[in-house]
Design an enzyme around this catalytic site. Structure first.
Site, mmCIF file in Angstrom:
data_model
loop_
_atom_site.group_PDB
_atom_site.id
_atom_site.type_symbol
_atom_site.label_atom_id
_atom_site.label_comp_id
_atom_site.label_asym_id
_atom_site.label_seq_id
_atom_site.Cartn_x
_atom_site.Cartn_y
_atom_site.Cartn_z
ATOM 1 N N TYR A 1 -29.735 -32.616 -26.177
ATOM 2 C CA TYR A 1 -30.066 -31.400 -26.929
ATOM 3 C C TYR A 1 -30.252 -30.177 -26.032
ATOM 4 C CZ TYR A 1 -30.453 -33.699 -31.472
ATOM 5 O OH TYR A 1 -30.180 -34.353 -32.657
ATOM 6 N N ARG B 1 -28.353 -35.635 -46.175
ATOM 7 C CA ARG B 1 -29.685 -35.095 -45.898
ATOM 8 C C ARG B 1 -30.508 -34.938 -47.182
ATOM 9 N NH1 ARG B 1 -27.837 -31.072 -40.961
ATOM 10 N NH2 ARG B 1 -28.455 -32.473 -39.267
ATOM 11 N N HIS C 1 -27.436 -36.571 -37.468
ATOM 12 C CA HIS C 1 -26.872 -35.505 -36.628
ATOM 13 C C HIS C 1 -25.363 -35.551 -36.769
ATOM 14 C CE1 HIS C 1 -25.792 -33.185 -32.988
ATOM 15 N NE2 HIS C 1 -24.860 -34.108 -32.832
ATOM 16 N N GLU D 1 -20.036 -34.843 -26.937
ATOM 17 C CA GLU D 1 -21.066 -35.752 -27.460
ATOM 18 C C GLU D 1 -20.553 -37.196 -27.527
ATOM 19 O OE1 GLU D 1 -23.405 -32.382 -30.152
ATOM 20 O OE2 GLU D 1 -22.509 -34.107 -31.150
HETATM 21 P P1 IDP Z 1 -27.930 -29.258 -37.296
HETATM 22 O O1 IDP Z 1 -28.464 -30.641 -36.955
HETATM 23 O O2 IDP Z 1 -27.788 -29.050 -38.772
HETATM 24 O O3 IDP Z 1 -26.679 -28.927 -36.520
HETATM 25 P P2 IDP Z 1 -29.380 -27.555 -35.423
HETATM 26 O O4 IDP Z 1 -29.720 -26.117 -35.673
HETATM 27 O O5 IDP Z 1 -28.295 -27.860 -34.453
HETATM 28 O O6 IDP Z 1 -29.061 -28.208 -36.856
HETATM 29 O O7 IDP Z 1 -30.727 -28.274 -34.982
HETATM 30 C C1 IDP Z 1 -30.712 -29.553 -34.372
HETATM 31 C C2 IDP Z 1 -31.821 -30.375 -34.978
HETATM 32 O O8 IDP Z 1 -33.082 -29.799 -34.635
HETATM 33 C C3 IDP Z 1 -31.853 -30.444 -36.506
HETATM 34 O O9 IDP Z 1 -30.955 -31.399 -37.060
HETATM 35 C C4 IDP Z 1 -33.301 -30.808 -36.785
HETATM 36 O O10 IDP Z 1 -33.561 -32.196 -36.536
HETATM 37 C C5 IDP Z 1 -34.013 -29.971 -35.713
HETATM 38 N N1 IDP Z 1 -34.402 -28.640 -36.223
HETATM 39 C C6 IDP Z 1 -33.584 -27.591 -36.503
HETATM 40 N N2 IDP Z 1 -34.273 -26.524 -36.953
HETATM 41 C C7 IDP Z 1 -35.565 -26.905 -36.932
HETATM 42 C C8 IDP Z 1 -36.792 -26.237 -37.286
HETATM 43 O O11 IDP Z 1 -36.804 -25.056 -37.689
HETATM 44 N N3 IDP Z 1 -37.941 -26.960 -37.144
HETATM 45 C C9 IDP Z 1 -37.957 -28.255 -36.688
HETATM 46 N N4 IDP Z 1 -36.837 -28.912 -36.350
HETATM 47 C C10 IDP Z 1 -35.655 -28.257 -36.467
HETATM 48 MG MG MG Z 2 -26.410 -28.773 -34.445
#
Ligand code: IDP
Ligand code: MG
Length: 140
Positions: free
Chosen positions: A51, A104, A117, A128
């Protein structure tokens, strides 16, 4: 037809809730071919590296702790436009905003514990996939 690959992770919340089998079924019903599939437990350095792109975001440390809190299942999925298609199948990052009939919505608990993910671009999908799998582990 252009078959592409994406990386999926079934996250610790979904494994703990015993949704693993349901998610595999869902993916197959949506037409994905599972090219590789394994269960593992990430170490802290591994989760931090995976990450890395989110390092500056406020949720980074919590996300890393969550991702090492239990077992995960990592998969390589194949479909036409796999990256985009899987993002549709997953639904919005926040399960409350995700559409009906998305992973989700069905299996996520909140914006962090959101069941799965999926890669966000073809380039990141390649990176990845190589993070978790070597060539021998991939059906081609
Ligand atoms: P995605 O998984 O839909 O691509 P990303 O923005 O890449 O979203 O964020 C990676 C992961 O981080 C998310 O799947 C979630 O588990 C976590 N995450 C994202 N935004 C938040 C937040 O605002 N609060 C807490 N965890 C978050
Ligand atoms: Mg993402």
């Amino acid at each position: 037809m252009s078959l592409k690959k994406t990386l999926s992770i079934i996250k610790p919340d979904a494994i703990k809730s015993k949704y693993h089998g349901k998610i595999v079924d869902f993916l197959e019903n949506k037409g994905f071919k599972i090219l590789a599939h394994k269960k593992l437990k990430l170490s802290k350095p591994q989760a931090e590296a995976f990450y890395e792109i989110h390092k500056e975001r406020p949720f980074y440390n919590d996300l890393v702790d969550f991702m090492i809190s239990g077992e995960v299942v990592v998969q390589v999925l194949e479909a036409e436009n796999a990256v985009l298609y899987y993002r549709e199948v997953m639904g919005d990052t926040n399960p409350e905003k995700a559409g009906n009939d998305t992973l989700r919505k069905l299996y996520g608990r909140n914006i962090q514990c959101n069941a799965v993910h999926g890669s966000d671009s073809d380039d990141n999908a390649s990176k990845e996939i190589s993070f978790f799998f070597n060539k021998l582990e991939l059906i081609n």
